[in-house]
Design an enzyme around this catalytic site. Structure first.
Site, PDB file in Angstrom:
ATOM      1  N   GLU A  87     -10.721   4.764   7.752  1.00 61.94           N
ATOM      2  CA  GLU A  87      -9.453   5.394   8.162  1.00 61.94           C
ATOM      3  C   GLU A  87      -9.795   6.601   9.017  1.00 61.94           C
ATOM      4  O   GLU A  87      -9.641   7.758   8.632  1.00 61.94           O
ATOM      5  CB  GLU A  87      -8.632   5.791   6.922  1.00 61.94           C
ATOM      6  N   GLN A 106      -9.628   9.224  -4.704  1.00 61.50           N
ATOM      7  CA  GLN A 106      -9.268   9.888  -3.437  1.00 61.50           C
ATOM      8  C   GLN A 106     -10.402  10.746  -2.886  1.00 61.50           C
ATOM      9  O   GLN A 106     -10.600  10.838  -1.683  1.00 61.50           O
ATOM     10  CB  GLN A 106      -8.012  10.743  -3.646  1.00 61.50           C
ATOM     11  N   HIS A 145       1.213   5.329  -2.217  1.00 60.80           N
ATOM     12  CA  HIS A 145       0.649   6.265  -3.206  1.00 60.80           C
ATOM     13  C   HIS A 145       1.821   6.863  -3.971  1.00 60.80           C
ATOM     14  O   HIS A 145       2.364   7.895  -3.580  1.00 60.80           O
ATOM     15  CB  HIS A 145      -0.146   7.369  -2.503  1.00 60.80           C
ATOM     16  N   TRP A 190       0.085  13.937   3.597  1.00 57.42           N
ATOM     17  CA  TRP A 190      -0.430  13.125   4.698  1.00 57.42           C
ATOM     18  C   TRP A 190       0.640  12.835   5.746  1.00 57.42           C
ATOM     19  O   TRP A 190       0.349  12.653   6.910  1.00 57.42           O
ATOM     20  CB  TRP A 190      -0.971  11.792   4.152  1.00 57.42           C
ATOM     21  N   HIS A 248       0.852  -1.203   0.000  1.00 53.11           N
ATOM     22  CA  HIS A 248       0.000   0.000   0.000  1.00 53.11           C
ATOM     23  C   HIS A 248       0.881   1.244   0.000  1.00 53.11           C
ATOM     24  O   HIS A 248       1.505   1.585   1.004  1.00 53.11           O
ATOM     25  CB  HIS A 248      -0.900   0.005   1.243  1.00 53.11           C
ATOM     26  N   ASP A 301       2.566   3.410   2.804  1.00 48.92           N
ATOM     27  CA  ASP A 301       1.513   4.391   2.529  1.00 48.92           C
ATOM     28  C   ASP A 301       2.050   5.681   1.895  1.00 48.92           C
ATOM     29  O   ASP A 301       1.660   6.037   0.796  1.00 48.92           O
ATOM     30  CB  ASP A 301       0.702   4.719   3.791  1.00 48.92           C
TER      31      ASP A 301
HETATM   32 FE   FE2 Z   1      -3.441   5.170   1.551  1.00 49.61          FE
END
Ligand code: FE2
Length: 413
Positions: free
Chosen positions: A213, A152, A58, A315, A56, A309
């Site tokens: 999440e 997203q 991005h 983020w 996982h 991630d």
């Molecule tokens: Fe994610």
């Protein structure tokens, strides 16, 4: 023919020699039993593992962390999504490819050879998806790259999000994504999960949904994923990523759901560093850890992998693509400190990740399989985790594609 001698194999006593012929692993024998080969390499008792699997990330977001003026003030997931929505429309395909490639290189330097990346498709031109489709093709000899059509900003919260996901699948995305907790209502969140599974059936794809999440214990979309996976029969082809809210569910509800997850056969992905930073943001002390119930899922025999991630994005400002750090954080945050749990720590970023990506058949260090493996700077699994050992060698289809020298102490105390 090549022999890699004196390898310490995971979960096996003694040392072994690995005979490679072209792209295949042809024999794995106790050390010293194989006839000499034209090319030999002594691994000196170091730990050999199947390559790491990034389950996982991005890649379209990497290295986009904001300047001090632009960074999120709340540190929350939802503010970061808003920041990204403002920034993403001006990105070019070339710029995304350049950053994604930096991210890929960073991960591969740390022993990764398999990556599942979410790609934001809530952008009318699908620029990021087109960039990643090109990279998937360009990198295919060195890296297995799986692309998720990830909305997203939602299937429905973003106008036409559902159509963009479908268009991304038509263009060649491997997996259907989703983000039900970001939709306006519970009903729209449920509808988005159903739509994701319907698309997976229609286009014969896998499913991986950003799910719950949030610390909100009322966020229960994981039950929708389990239910859809069970009734469609997609089962282990489906994955729930994050499921942070599960850490806040009542034990009665979580206990009920464990048997449903097992029955449905779904996978879970937890991103320890990201989850513990983005969650707990609305808490005074005592502050929640943000992680899903990793230890309970594992005890129930449910597949869980750990993943990075983010690498330096809105983020999460840190991250270096070194998955052993995720194992370290994950084991700590999940209270998995028994010798057995630590010794199985690498499972989270190897075979468990391979199950999530649905590549088990071609994955793993075995006779007759592709000669893909990594060599760690440690003599055992326990030492590897304790020292967060680096990867010294990465072998792909019989060729060394990455090599590092061990770090050396030049002057001691
Ligand atoms: Fe994610």
């Amino acid at each position: 023919m090549k022999i890699f001698r004196n390898a310490r194999l995971r979960k096996q006593p003694g040392l072994h020699d690995i005979l490679v012929d072209g792209e295949k692993t042809v024999r794995i024998a106790p050390a010293g039993r194989l006839e000499p080969a034209p090319e030999e390499r002594d691994l000196q008792g170091r730990l050999v593992s199947a390559p790491y699997v990034e389950s996982h990330i991005h890649l379209d977001y990497v290295y986009t962390a904001m300047t001090p003026e632009e960074e999120t003030k709340s540190g929350t997931l939802f503010e970061a999504i808003d920041r990204w929505a403002d920034a993403k429309n001006s990105l070019s395909k070339e710029e995304i490819k350049e950053r994604a490639m930096r991210g890929i290189r960073q991960e591969m330097r740390n022993g990764v050879q398999y990556i599942r990346t979410h790609v934001d498709v809530t952008e009318p031109k699908l620029t990021a998806l087109k960039a990643l489709l090109e990279l998937r093709e360009e990198m295919k000899d060195r890296l297995y790259l799986q692309l998720i059509a990830f909305p997203q900003e939602g299937y429905y919260a973003y106008p036409g999000g559902d159509e963009l996901v479908e268009e991304a699948l038509r263009l060649g995305a491997d997996v259907v994504g989703g983000i039900p907790h970001y939709e306006f209502t519970r009903e729209l969140g449920e509808k988005s999960v159903k739509k994701a599974f319907a698309l997976a059936e229609k286009y014969d794809r896998l499913v991986d949904i950003h799910c719950d999440e949030t610390d909100d214990p009322q966020s229960r979309f994981v039950e929708c994923i389990a239910s859809e996976a069970y009734y469609t029969g997609l089962g282990s082809r489906a994955t729930a990523s994050h499921t942070c809210a599960m850490g806040s569910y009542s034990n009665a509800y979580a206990f009920k759901m464990m048997s449903k997850f097992k029955k449905a056969g779904i996978n879970f992905v937890s991103c320890p560093t990201e989850n513990c930073c983005l969650q707990g943001r609305y808490d005074a002390y005592p502050r929640r850890r943000g992680l899903t119930r990793v230890d309970e899922l594992v005890k129930a025999g449910i597949n869980v992998s750990f993943a990075q991630d983010s690498i330096s994005d809105p983020w999460y400002p840190l991250g270096d693509g070194n998955l052993i750090h995720q194992v370290d954080f994950g084991l700590h945050l999940a209270h998995m400190m028994s010798l057995e749990e630590i010794s199985c720590g690498l499972d989270f970023i190897t075979e468990n990740g391979a199950r999530t990506l649905h590549i088990e058949e071609s994955y793993g260090l075995k006779e007759g399989g592709p000669a893909n493996f990594i060599v760690l700077d440690a003599g055992s699994e326990m030492e590897a985790i304790r020292k967060r050992a680096g990867v010294l060698l990465s072998v792909r289809n019989g060729e060394i594609i990455m090599e590092k020298t061990p770090s050396k102490l030049v002057r001691d105390i």
